[in-house]
Design an enzyme around this catalytic site. Structure first.
Site, PDB file in Angstrom:
ATOM      1  CE  LYS A 144      45.202  -8.275  44.896  1.00  0.00           C
ATOM      2  NZ  LYS A 144      45.738  -8.664  46.209  1.00  0.00           N
ATOM      3  NE  ARG A 151      36.155  -8.953  37.011  1.00  0.00           N
ATOM      4  CZ  ARG A 151      36.644  -7.913  37.687  1.00  0.00           C
ATOM      5  NH1 ARG A 151      36.415  -7.785  38.964  1.00  0.00           N
ATOM      6  NH2 ARG A 151      37.348  -7.004  37.073  1.00  0.00           N
ATOM      7  CG  ASN A 166      33.165  -8.924  43.521  1.00  0.00           C
ATOM      8  OD1 ASN A 166      33.820  -7.941  43.834  1.00  0.00           O
ATOM      9  ND2 ASN A 166      32.709  -9.146  42.294  1.00  0.00           N
ATOM     10  CE1 TYR A 207      43.242  -5.131  45.064  1.00  0.00           C
ATOM     11  CE2 TYR A 207      41.824  -5.924  43.304  1.00  0.00           C
ATOM     12  CZ  TYR A 207      42.327  -6.052  44.587  1.00  0.00           C
ATOM     13  OH  TYR A 207      41.914  -7.092  45.373  1.00  0.00           O
TER      14      TYR A 207
HETATM   15  P1  NAD Z   1      40.831  -6.140  53.917  1.00  0.00           P
HETATM   16  O1  NAD Z   1      41.089  -4.726  53.514  1.00  0.00           O
HETATM   17  O2  NAD Z   1      39.708  -6.419  54.827  1.00  0.00           O
HETATM   18  O3  NAD Z   1      42.149  -6.792  54.535  1.00  0.00           O
HETATM   19  C1  NAD Z   1      43.432  -6.477  54.080  1.00  0.00           C
HETATM   20  C2  NAD Z   1      44.286  -6.194  55.309  1.00  0.00           C
HETATM   21  O4  NAD Z   1      45.633  -5.955  54.868  1.00  0.00           O
HETATM   22  C3  NAD Z   1      43.844  -4.948  56.080  1.00  0.00           C
HETATM   23  O5  NAD Z   1      43.514  -5.296  57.414  1.00  0.00           O
HETATM   24  C4  NAD Z   1      45.047  -4.034  56.018  1.00  0.00           C
HETATM   25  O6  NAD Z   1      45.277  -3.296  57.218  1.00  0.00           O
HETATM   26  C5  NAD Z   1      46.163  -5.023  55.775  1.00  0.00           C
HETATM   27  N1  NAD Z   1      47.337  -4.346  55.195  1.00  0.00           N
HETATM   28  C6  NAD Z   1      47.345  -3.403  54.218  1.00  0.00           C
HETATM   29  N2  NAD Z   1      48.591  -2.989  54.022  1.00  0.00           N
HETATM   30  C7  NAD Z   1      49.381  -3.677  54.884  1.00  0.00           C
HETATM   31  C8  NAD Z   1      50.765  -3.670  55.157  1.00  0.00           C
HETATM   32  N3  NAD Z   1      51.599  -2.837  54.517  1.00  0.00           N
HETATM   33  N4  NAD Z   1      51.235  -4.499  56.115  1.00  0.00           N
HETATM   34  C9  NAD Z   1      50.392  -5.333  56.793  1.00  0.00           C
HETATM   35  N5  NAD Z   1      49.075  -5.365  56.586  1.00  0.00           N
HETATM   36  C10 NAD Z   1      48.576  -4.552  55.635  1.00  0.00           C
HETATM   37  O7  NAD Z   1      40.671  -6.946  52.532  1.00  0.00           O
HETATM   38  P2  NAD Z   1      40.114  -8.411  52.261  1.00  0.00           P
HETATM   39  O8  NAD Z   1      38.810  -8.258  51.588  1.00  0.00           O
HETATM   40  O9  NAD Z   1      40.208  -9.249  53.475  1.00  0.00           O
HETATM   41  O10 NAD Z   1      41.160  -8.909  51.166  1.00  0.00           O
HETATM   42  C11 NAD Z   1      42.238  -9.788  51.467  1.00  0.00           C
HETATM   43  C12 NAD Z   1      43.024 -10.087  50.188  1.00  0.00           C
HETATM   44  O11 NAD Z   1      42.149 -10.651  49.211  1.00  0.00           O
HETATM   45  C13 NAD Z   1      43.647  -8.844  49.542  1.00  0.00           C
HETATM   46  O12 NAD Z   1      44.883  -9.195  48.975  1.00  0.00           O
HETATM   47  C14 NAD Z   1      42.679  -8.515  48.436  1.00  0.00           C
HETATM   48  O13 NAD Z   1      43.296  -7.795  47.388  1.00  0.00           O
HETATM   49  C15 NAD Z   1      42.242  -9.902  48.005  1.00  0.00           C
HETATM   50  N6  NAD Z   1      40.928  -9.893  47.322  1.00  0.00           N
HETATM   51  C16 NAD Z   1      39.793  -9.616  48.022  1.00  0.00           C
HETATM   52  C17 NAD Z   1      38.575  -9.603  47.364  1.00  0.00           C
HETATM   53  C18 NAD Z   1      37.299  -9.299  48.106  1.00  0.00           C
HETATM   54  O14 NAD Z   1      36.240  -9.345  47.480  1.00  0.00           O
HETATM   55  N7  NAD Z   1      37.314  -9.004  49.390  1.00  0.00           N
HETATM   56  C19 NAD Z   1      38.517  -9.854  45.995  1.00  0.00           C
HETATM   57  C20 NAD Z   1      39.696 -10.123  45.302  1.00  0.00           C
HETATM   58  C21 NAD Z   1      40.910 -10.158  45.984  1.00  0.00           C
END
Ligand code: NAD
Length: 349
Positions: A169, A304, A194, A165
Site C-alpha cells: 500500500k 488501531r 476496516n 500488505y
Molecule cells: P475485496 O476482496 O472484496 O475486493 C477486491 C477485488 O479485487 C476482488 O473482487 C478481487 O477479485 C479483485 N482483484 C484482485 N486481484 C485482481 C486483479 N489482478 N485484477 C482485477 N481484479 C482483482 O476487497 P475490498 O474489501 O472491497 O477492498 C477493496 C480495496 O480496499 C482493496 O484495495 C483493499 O486493500 C482496500 N482496503 C479494504 C479494507 C477493508 O476493510 N475492506 C481496509 C483497508 C483497505
C-alpha cells in the site's frame, strides 16, 4: 515529517455524468458498492472491472459495462482505461488478518495492479485517479498497546508498515504521488480503516472481525452450540467504518482538489474492542455465548484507530454511522445469507 507534494494551482477537471468512470475490483465488496453509488448518482457510463468471472462477483449493477480482466497484466489495464475520465483502483488480493498474515506474497503482488493501472490511466488522459490504501500502511511500532493513540496521516513515516500488505500500500501510494508530481495525473489516496457492511466477505477465511463475529453468533444460534471462539484475548481494538460512509468518503476525497497526492484517513473514530464487538453481536442476536480465546490465532496489531482531525478540517465531514447501527444491518444481511446457503441458494462468501 511527511512528504509534501505540489498543490493544484488551478481547479482540476472532473468526470461529467456522461463521461466514463472505471472502477477496478468491482467484483468485490467496496468497489461493487461504489459502482452502485455512482450509478445511483446518475453517472451513465460506468465500466466495472474485476479478475473474477462475472458469476462470482458479489453484486452487479444493471446498465453498467462489466469486464472480467486480470489487472496485474499491463495490456488489460490499457483495455480497462480506454476512454476513462476517472479511474478508481480498489482491486487487490486481500482479506482480514487471517489472510494477510499468511499470504504476504499474494498481497505484495497487488503492486502490479496499481503500477499498471496508474500508468494506463495517465496514458488514457484520465482526469482523476483514486487509490484505495489502508491503515496497514502505518508504522506498526505505534500500534503495540491497546491504549491506542489514533493514527494521523504523518504516522506512516518513518516507515514500518505491516509486512507484505502494508508495504504494498505504501509503495503504491508513492506511485500515485509521483504520477501527480512528475506527470500531472491528479491522484487521490484514502487510507481505509476496516470497512464492513452488507455484501462484504463473511466466511471462507478472508472475512474481517465484524463479519466473522456476526457469522459465529449466527452459527452458534443455528447449531445451538452456545459457544464462540475469539482470535486473541479480545482486548485488541479497531475502528470499523460502515460501507455507506466509505463510498461517500471516496467520492468526496476524489473530488477535493486540496487533497491531490495527499493520503488521508478514511475511517470511523469510534474505537471498539473485539470483546465489545462480541457483546454487540450477541445483543443483536439475543444470545449470550461461552467465549473461548484462541491466543495463537492471527490478531494483527494490538490497537488501531483513525485520527480524523485532517478529514474534518478539509472536508468538514467524517464517517458517522454508529457501530451498533452498522453492525445491526450487517448482521441481518449475513443472517439472510446464512439461511440462503443452508437452503442451497447462491450467496456472497
Ligand atoms: P475485496 O476482496 O472484496 O475486493 C477486491 C477485488 O479485487 C476482488 O473482487 C478481487 O477479485 C479483485 N482483484 C484482485 N486481484 C485482481 C486483479 N489482478 N485484477 C482485477 N481484479 C482483482 O476487497 P475490498 O474489501 O472491497 O477492498 C477493496 C480495496 O480496499 C482493496 O484495495 C483493499 O486493500 C482496500 N482496503 C479494504 C479494507 C477493508 O476493510 N475492506 C481496509 C483497508 C483497505
Amino acid at each position: 515529517m511527511a512528504y509534501e507534494f505540489p498543490k493544484a494551482r488551478h481547479p482540476l477537471p472532473s468526470a461529467g455524468k456522461d463521461e466514463l468512470i472505471v472502477i477496478a475490483g468491482a467484483g468485490g465488496f467496496i468497489a461493487g458498492t461504489l459502482v452502485s453509488y455512482f450509478h445511483d448518482k446518475g453517472f451513465a457510463r460506468i465500466r466495472a472491472v474485476d479478475k473474477k468471472p462475472l458469476g462470482e462477483w458479489y453484486r452487479t449493477t444493471p446498465g453498467v459495462e462489466n469486464l472480467s480482466l486480470d489487472l496485474s497484466i499491463e495490456a488489460n489495464c490499457h483495455r480497462a482505461c480506454e476512454g476513462a475520465a476517472e479511474v478508481y483502483n480498489l482491486a487487490a488480493d486481500m482479506g482480514g488478518m487471517g489472510f494477510i498474515e499468511t499470504h504476504r506474497v499474494d498481497c505484495l503482488r497487488s503492486i502490479l495492479i496499481n503500477t499498471h493501472l496508474v500508468e494506463a490511466a495517465w496514458r488514457a488522459g484520465a482526469k482523476r485517479y483514486f487509490y484505495a490504501s489502508s491503515a496497514c500502511a502505518y508504522n506498526t511500532d505505534l500500534q503495540k498497546s491497546p491504549e491506542v493513540v489514533p493514527l494521523k496521516e504523518s504516522d506512516a513515516y518513518p516507515a514500518m508498515a505491516e509486512r507484505g500488505y502494508g508495504w504494498e500500500k505504501l509503495l503504491s501510494e508513492m506511485f500515485c504521488q509521483e504520477y501527480w508530481a512528475e506527470r500531472g495525473l491528479a491522484t487521490f489516496i484514502a487510507r481505509f480503516h476496516n470497512v464492513y457492511g452488507p455484501y462484504g466477505t463473511w466466511d471462507g477465511g478472508r472475512e474481517k472481525a465484524p463479519a466473522a463475529i456476526a457469522r459465529k453468533v449466527i452459527e452458534a444460534k443455528a447449531k445451538k452450540t452456545n459457544a464462540i471462539d475469539i482470535w486473541g484475548d479480545g482486548t485488541q481494538t479497531r475502528s470499523y467504518m460502515y460501507i455507506d460512509d466509505c463510498v461517500k468518503g471516496i467520492d468526496m476525497i476524489t473530488h477535493c482538489d486540496a487533497l491531490v497526492a495527499t493520503p488521508i484517513n478514511l475511517g470511523s473514530s469510534e474505537l471498539v474492542s473485539v470483546n465489545h464487538l462480541v457483546d454487540i453481536a450477541e445483543g443483536i442476536g439475543g444470545v449470550k455465548l461461552e467465549r473461548s480465546y484462541k491466543l495463537d490465532a492471527p490478531k494483527g496489531v494490538a490497537g488501531r484507530n483513525s485520527d480524523n482531525t485532517f478529514i474534518k478540517k478539509v472536508l468538514g465531514w467524517e464517517p458517522k454511522t454508529s457501530f451498533t447501527d452498522g453492525l445491526t444491518k450487517t448482521y441481518r444481511w449475513i443472517e439472510t445469507q446464512y439461511a440462503d446457503r443452508a437452503a442451497g441458494k447462491r450467496i456472497v462468501e
